[in-house]
Write an enzyme that holds these catalytic residues in place. Sequence first.
Site, PDB file in Angstrom:
ATOM      1  N   TYR A 431      40.512  43.330  47.242  1.00  0.00           N
ATOM      2  CA  TYR A 431      41.948  43.144  46.949  1.00  0.00           C
ATOM      3  C   TYR A 431      42.311  43.490  45.499  1.00  0.00           C
ATOM      4  CZ  TYR A 431      41.054  38.014  45.920  1.00  0.00           C
ATOM      5  OH  TYR A 431      40.636  36.801  45.453  1.00  0.00           O
ATOM      6  N   GLU A 432      43.596  43.541  45.242  1.00  0.00           N
ATOM      7  CA  GLU A 432      44.126  44.014  43.941  1.00  0.00           C
ATOM      8  C   GLU A 432      43.652  45.427  43.627  1.00  0.00           C
ATOM      9  OE1 GLU A 432      46.401  41.135  43.844  1.00  0.00           O
ATOM     10  OE2 GLU A 432      46.474  42.589  42.227  1.00  0.00           O
TER      11      GLU A 432
END
Lengths: 571, 571
Positions: A431-432
């Site tokens: 994620y990110e």
Amino acid sequence: MTYAPPLRDMQFTLDQVIGAKRLAETELYAEATAETTEAILTEAGKLAAEILYPVNRSGDLNPARLENGVVRTSPGFAEAYKAIAEGGWVGINADPEFGGMGLPMTLTTAVGEMMNSACLSLALNPLMTQGQIEALEHHASAAIKELYLPKLIAGEWTGTMNLTEPQAGSDVGALRSKAEPNGDGTYAITGQKIYISWGDHDVAENICHLVLARLPDGVPGTKGISLFLVPKFIPNEDGSLGVANSLKPISLEHKLGLHGSPTAVMEFDGATGWMVGPEHGGMAAMFTMMNNARLGVGVQGVGIAEAAYQKALAYALDRKQGKSPTGDTGSIIDHANVRRKLMHMKSLTQASRAICLDCAFSLDMGRATEGEEAAKWKARGAFLTPIAKAFGTDTGSEVSDIGIQIHGGMGFVEETGAAQYARDVRVTRIYEGTNGIQAMDLVGRKLMDGGAAAEALLGEVEATAKAAQTAHPDLADALQDAGETVCDALDWMLKSGMNDRFAGSLPFLRAFALVLGGHYLLRAALAGGDSHLAVARFHILQLMPQAAAFCTAATQGAAPLYTLDAEALAS
Amino acid sequence: MTYAPPLRDMQFTLDQVIGAKRLAETELYAEATAETTEAILTEAGKLAAEILYPVNRSGDLNPARLENGVVRTSPGFAEAYKAIAEGGWVGINADPEFGGMGLPMTLTTAVGEMMNSACLSLALNPLMTQGQIEALEHHASAAIKELYLPKLIAGEWTGTMNLTEPQAGSDVGALRSKAEPNGDGTYAITGQKIYISWGDHDVAENICHLVLARLPDGVPGTKGISLFLVPKFIPNEDGSLGVANSLKPISLEHKLGLHGSPTAVMEFDGATGWMVGPEHGGMAAMFTMMNNARLGVGVQGVGIAEAAYQKALAYALDRKQGKSPTGDTGSIIDHANVRRKLMHMKSLTQASRAICLDCAFSLDMGRATEGEEAAKWKARGAFLTPIAKAFGTDTGSEVSDIGIQIHGGMGFVEETGAAQYARDVRVTRIYEGTNGIQAMDLVGRKLMDGGAAAEALLGEVEATAKAAQTAHPDLADALQDAGETVCDALDWMLKSGMNDRFAGSLPFLRAFALVLGGHYLLRAALAGGDSHLAVARFHILQLMPQAAAFCTAATQGAAPLYTLDAEALAS
């Protein structure tokens, strides 16, 4: 088994390796004195060890669940969250004008590491809110700031980030969510968003969603996207809660780890939203939030690495078994293989911690200084960000995996808790922006300065090698050589086409990070005692030699990766 | 998503890389002709794809559970097991005198890989039985063989291995289980054993436990241990089942993965057992079983790697997203990072497959030949066994982890199945001797020949490099150099003390395996077409360069690992 905040190594890294004392010499962070820093870290360590760590297992065993349209979080999470909020930790680096502590990211990073070590799934909640606070501080109207920031900073309301849609993951520009003007300055937001961390929960009274959506006249791609603040309950002007907005969680993901953190599919059905930033300027505002969050996610990896290391060390000291050639303690720590694993864990953890802290420090100095100096610090921080994110989270996975191995058969049994660390941290590499995206950012956008920021950092590496030449010539030579090898790979990148760069981006990032790790750990060895030297020696002579191999891989170009077509790949 | 048996690569590796056709030229394996091999592999592939693969997810979602003292396995497992048994697959390499097929380990290994790919948790069951069959064939009395082998080979009864006790994991010699003579030639076995794979279940009518225990006059340590066959139901002389024995599963482990495989804590309370092998000679008999199983576990890693690769490739071809500089398909496979990951997965999978198949082939040739030739083959197989086990299972973990990453956010969501592969395979690096134990075996016991077996293999590597010099000089040079580097590390090992060897054992094993991988893949490239060349080129130029770094780490000695005491490690 308990968690012991690594206050000594953090403080040492800040003081002796990063030189973070320079922050207190700036006007902006004059309050970040040595005394304040020590007090804050000590207090955060207590919160982590005494309040967050005890609920970590509960979060894994009792996942957040969706019942009758609302999310019920794991037992103990609401109370632990309350302690975070009431301690003022959500707003640790937020603007004092709205109730924040105004402390530097450097300190936020150290505090975040401890919270992540103690309970990653819960610590993710304030991390999301912190990103939202930063986005609103930079891009929201005065009215929105006044209404929302005090609540977010106090932790009474929490924040989420709504980017991803089923057909639009890393390719945000493909999103389909719509924003229709309501005629009163607000917008009706409609669409479905997935992977929304803490998208719904019962630990705070309101949830503020920052949602990317397209206005009716928004062009396709990222340039037609705007950002909207869409609260779960629409606040009245005095901050009290009004009616429920037209949005809801429609399901939660059944995940490999991070069970305590509800990951929601969110449905917005003409929900009322307020625009943040300019029309069609949503991506820039979102990037403010994401850049902050990328460092924060890197620190998640460091936090899990530290916790997994502590658990493995405790087990290795405690587990009586087998005769080893040294046979001092009768525990498995006598065995050379176990020792190697522990040194491996420790050196990667400390190296990634130093990278994250120095990244944060650079970002802080970029804010606290001006003109050309500020530009240099900012470029340094921007270059270090994808490394901090990718290397920090890779370290989290690598170290927690070694932790399982040290536990032997017990490592595969869930009640031990070693496996939870590996499961929880796994998503941080995704994620990110996946770590592949980070690597592309590093060799793409972050080299658009012609390599200036990269070369400046490699210059620091060389300076460290020179400084160590007398005391530790073997380590100095190894660092010098590895730095030059990375420098050659950098030169190759700068003169290569973009897809050739991308093809080598992952090993290039890894090589750069290993060399930076050698640099920080050797600085620590120069400033500290024999313990620091042992860690630096292990890293530089036993792990960092891989940097050359990664540079070889990094400079092969794209062609060898495209030789096989789909059929050949499948056969 | 389905599983496609990699028949083409297996057949190619057997024929062109290993030269397995030589088996059919021996008297012992004269029946293992090209035709038989192809027929067997095709049939096993069907079993794997059509019967086993469909129950794999069920095993994960519906773990085996202990109810009222008996274990209930996952839905569909009993039927799938029946297909394995009735197809004769349990006894594939067992003695034809008792109903086995008598086929070589080489073929068993290829068949095992496919079963492991399809459903690791269920395939573990016949692997355990196969080890027991081999132990009984070598060490049991004629009466036991006649009574038990036909049942085990037919898969009507299954086998388990009972070594580990709570206080005695890798240190088997510390076990406390007791065997008291009953005066009628049987023994009363009492003790608790942990981590017993398929220790109880409902897929077959009887379960035969091979249990290590100590006779009243057994000395402490491994030299006082004997081996006993302890059936769940005591069979009558005609093979029908008699009374229940005094043993039971008292709990099942809640594990990270392999949920379909019941891992039991077994309690033996004066259970009736029959001795296998001589008094106090249990370890030797158990090692027969374990050596076999070590290769089998390595193949578990290869099987999961292949399955994870297939799943990731399918996803990368299917998932539309993002623009890449090449942009041919509109799928994420256009991206260089994704391509790199797929090449990484494919080359490690094929390299570890070749190592396992060649290990099996060596063991077969050791049985099928005589005198000095047999001794050489046996030494070759013995040397390759810990490499096959450790590198095969490391590859399983590494490749399945990359598979998660290719899936992005979906990789962290359990319904995708990518995470299951990583969870399931994780234990293979731990059981049957942790990979650290394998590495110690490699640099300890397996170098007791003064390095002869190792040097012979490195000689083969050199021969491959020479053979490729004209066609692929860059690859030949790289392989030659890497082989020499490993040879230098080997020399260092041979002249170093045991704990210095142990300290470098893990990186040494890894370096050796990477170079062997380059050797096999380059042989494939010389015999095959452009596809094989592309894989060899990737492995040799992008992964194998790490061998030099691992050799550097392997030759640092033990001292740097022992600098930090417990206190320094903790701070």
